[in-house]
Design a protein around this motif. Structure first.
Motif, mmCIF file in Angstrom:
data_model
loop_
_atom_site.group_PDB
_atom_site.id
_atom_site.type_symbol
_atom_site.label_atom_id
_atom_site.label_comp_id
_atom_site.label_asym_id
_atom_site.label_seq_id
_atom_site.Cartn_x
_atom_site.Cartn_y
_atom_site.Cartn_z
ATOM 1 N N MET A 8 -9.592 25.418 -9.581
ATOM 2 C CA MET A 8 -10.295 26.677 -9.382
ATOM 3 C C MET A 8 -10.211 27.127 -7.927
ATOM 4 S SD MET A 8 -14.360 27.565 -9.692
ATOM 5 C CE MET A 8 -14.755 26.645 -8.208
ATOM 6 N N VAL A 9 -10.517 26.235 -6.997
ATOM 7 C CA VAL A 9 -10.516 26.582 -5.579
ATOM 8 C C VAL A 9 -9.105 26.953 -5.117
ATOM 9 C CG1 VAL A 9 -10.878 25.651 -3.267
ATOM 10 C CG2 VAL A 9 -12.579 25.274 -5.034
ATOM 11 N N LEU A 10 -8.112 26.179 -5.529
ATOM 12 C CA LEU A 10 -6.736 26.471 -5.115
ATOM 13 C C LEU A 10 -6.242 27.788 -5.697
ATOM 14 C CD1 LEU A 10 -5.126 22.924 -5.369
ATOM 15 C CD2 LEU A 10 -5.789 24.155 -3.297
ATOM 16 N N GLN A 11 -6.514 28.035 -6.963
ATOM 17 C CA GLN A 11 -6.044 29.265 -7.596
ATOM 18 C C GLN A 11 -6.750 30.491 -7.031
ATOM 19 O OE1 GLN A 11 -5.806 29.078 -11.914
ATOM 20 N NE2 GLN A 11 -5.352 26.897 -11.794
ATOM 21 N N GLY A 18 -19.117 14.238 -2.150
ATOM 22 C CA GLY A 18 -18.069 13.719 -1.283
ATOM 23 C C GLY A 18 -16.857 14.634 -1.227
ATOM 24 N N ILE A 19 -16.432 15.150 -2.357
ATOM 25 C CA ILE A 19 -15.279 16.053 -2.377
ATOM 26 C C ILE A 19 -15.712 17.504 -2.199
ATOM 27 C CG2 ILE A 19 -15.161 16.296 -4.899
ATOM 28 C CD1 ILE A 19 -12.208 16.162 -2.431
ATOM 29 N N GLY A 20 -16.863 17.852 -2.766
ATOM 30 C CA GLY A 20 -17.331 19.236 -2.679
ATOM 31 C C GLY A 20 -17.627 19.682 -1.262
ATOM 32 N N SER A 21 -17.959 18.749 -0.398
ATOM 33 C CA SER A 21 -18.236 19.102 0.995
ATOM 34 C C SER A 21 -16.968 19.537 1.730
ATOM 35 C CB SER A 21 -18.888 17.927 1.723
ATOM 36 O OG SER A 21 -18.004 16.833 1.803
ATOM 37 N N MET A 22 -15.820 19.283 1.144
ATOM 38 C CA MET A 22 -14.556 19.692 1.761
ATOM 39 C C MET A 22 -14.029 21.026 1.223
ATOM 40 S SD MET A 22 -13.695 17.441 4.032
ATOM 41 C CE MET A 22 -15.433 17.556 4.440
ATOM 42 N N PHE A 23 -14.662 21.562 0.191
ATOM 43 C CA PHE A 23 -14.259 22.866 -0.326
ATOM 44 C C PHE A 23 -14.733 23.962 0.615
ATOM 45 C CE2 PHE A 23 -14.332 20.940 -4.807
ATOM 46 C CZ PHE A 23 -12.961 20.807 -4.841
ATOM 47 N N PRO A 24 -14.084 25.125 0.593
ATOM 48 C CA PRO A 24 -14.505 26.202 1.491
ATOM 49 C C PRO A 24 -15.978 26.583 1.331
ATOM 50 C CG PRO A 24 -12.377 26.731 0.531
ATOM 51 C CD PRO A 24 -12.874 25.489 -0.157
ATOM 52 N N HIS A 35 -12.645 23.513 12.581
ATOM 53 C CA HIS A 35 -11.390 23.638 11.839
ATOM 54 C C HIS A 35 -11.562 24.569 10.632
ATOM 55 C CE1 HIS A 35 -7.508 22.641 10.192
ATOM 56 N NE2 HIS A 35 -8.063 22.236 9.071
ATOM 57 N N ILE A 36 -12.672 24.428 9.915
ATOM 58 C CA ILE A 36 -12.938 25.273 8.749
ATOM 59 C C ILE A 36 -13.059 26.729 9.176
ATOM 60 C CG2 ILE A 36 -14.623 25.779 6.931
ATOM 61 C CD1 ILE A 36 -15.171 22.701 6.851
ATOM 62 N N TYR A 37 -13.755 26.986 10.295
ATOM 63 C CA TYR A 37 -13.869 28.361 10.798
ATOM 64 C C TYR A 37 -12.496 28.917 11.160
ATOM 65 C CZ TYR A 37 -18.982 28.039 11.158
ATOM 66 O OH TYR A 37 -20.311 27.921 10.896
ATOM 67 N N PRO A 65 -4.639 30.923 2.243
ATOM 68 C CA PRO A 65 -5.857 30.356 1.655
ATOM 69 C C PRO A 65 -6.483 29.298 2.559
ATOM 70 C CG PRO A 65 -3.903 29.666 0.430
ATOM 71 C CD PRO A 65 -3.439 30.593 1.499
ATOM 72 N N VAL A 66 -7.793 29.168 2.482
ATOM 73 C CA VAL A 66 -8.501 28.137 3.244
ATOM 74 C C VAL A 66 -8.152 26.769 2.676
ATOM 75 C CG1 VAL A 66 -10.775 27.241 3.850
ATOM 76 C CG2 VAL A 66 -10.352 29.698 3.912
ATOM 77 N N ALA A 67 -8.216 26.625 1.368
ATOM 78 C CA ALA A 67 -7.790 25.401 0.691
ATOM 79 C C ALA A 67 -6.365 25.649 0.199
ATOM 80 C CB ALA A 67 -8.717 25.085 -0.472
ATOM 81 N N SER A 68 -5.423 24.994 0.828
ATOM 82 C CA SER A 68 -4.012 25.251 0.526
ATOM 83 C C SER A 68 -3.423 24.189 -0.379
ATOM 84 C CB SER A 68 -3.192 25.279 1.820
ATOM 85 O OG SER A 68 -3.640 26.296 2.662
ATOM 86 N N PRO A 69 -2.650 24.603 -1.369
ATOM 87 C CA PRO A 69 -1.950 23.625 -2.202
ATOM 88 C C PRO A 69 -0.845 22.934 -1.407
ATOM 89 C CG PRO A 69 -1.371 25.860 -2.832
ATOM 90 C CD PRO A 69 -2.414 25.968 -1.779
ATOM 91 N N THR A 70 -0.378 21.831 -1.911
ATOM 92 C CA THR A 70 0.612 21.033 -1.190
ATOM 93 C C THR A 70 1.898 21.789 -0.902
ATOM 94 O OG1 THR A 70 -0.113 19.375 -2.776
ATOM 95 C CG2 THR A 70 1.357 18.651 -1.101
ATOM 96 N N PHE A 71 2.275 22.719 -1.764
ATOM 97 C CA PHE A 71 3.548 23.403 -1.516
ATOM 98 C C PHE A 71 3.487 24.323 -0.300
ATOM 99 C CE2 PHE A 71 1.607 26.034 -4.924
ATOM 100 C CZ PHE A 71 1.551 27.270 -4.287
ATOM 101 N N PHE A 72 2.320 24.481 0.326
ATOM 102 C CA PHE A 72 2.227 25.214 1.584
ATOM 103 C C PHE A 72 2.625 24.323 2.759
ATOM 104 C CE2 PHE A 72 -0.208 29.341 1.509
ATOM 105 C CZ PHE A 72 0.043 29.605 0.182
#
Length: 114
Positions: free
Chosen positions: A5-8, A38-44, A83-85, A97-104
């Protein structure tokens, strides 16, 4: 589902996205909530939120162990805020995108092969 969801959404021009940590509907277990934080804290977008008539979805609601896991996750997020800012500024100015897929990533980067 949270990752995709976040990546798309990011690829489609919505950089500020993230799930309701612990899930909006239903009740999370302490283990699930801690892992999700733990993982959600890294989402935008990072927040705990739930519907009415569910148990409280705050870290202290799940006991001391879960509270400590959540504390460490949020400390990590605060440490990364500059870094997030910067990522949000780049999303605003260039559309990346803030959360970038690996192909970036740069395929020549040797860290990707580890």
């Amino acid at each position: 589902m949270s990752f995709s969801m976040v990546l798309q959404l990011g690829l489609r021009g919505q950089p500020l996205s993230g799930p309701d940590i612990g899930g909006f509907g239903g009740n999370a277990t302490p283990k699930l909530f801690g892992r999700w934080m733990g993982i959600g804290s890294m989402f935008p977008f990072c927040r705990g939120h739930s519907e009415m008539d569910t148990i409280d979805h705050e870290p202290w609601s799940f006991g001391e162990e879960c509270e400590e896991v959540c504390r460490l996750a949020l400390i990590r997020r605060y440490r990364l805020l500059p870094h997030i800012y910067t990522l949000f500024y780049m999303a605003h100015t260039t559309g990346t995108p803030v959360a970038s897929p690996t192909f970036f990533a740069d395929p020549k980067d040797s860290n990707l092969r580890k």
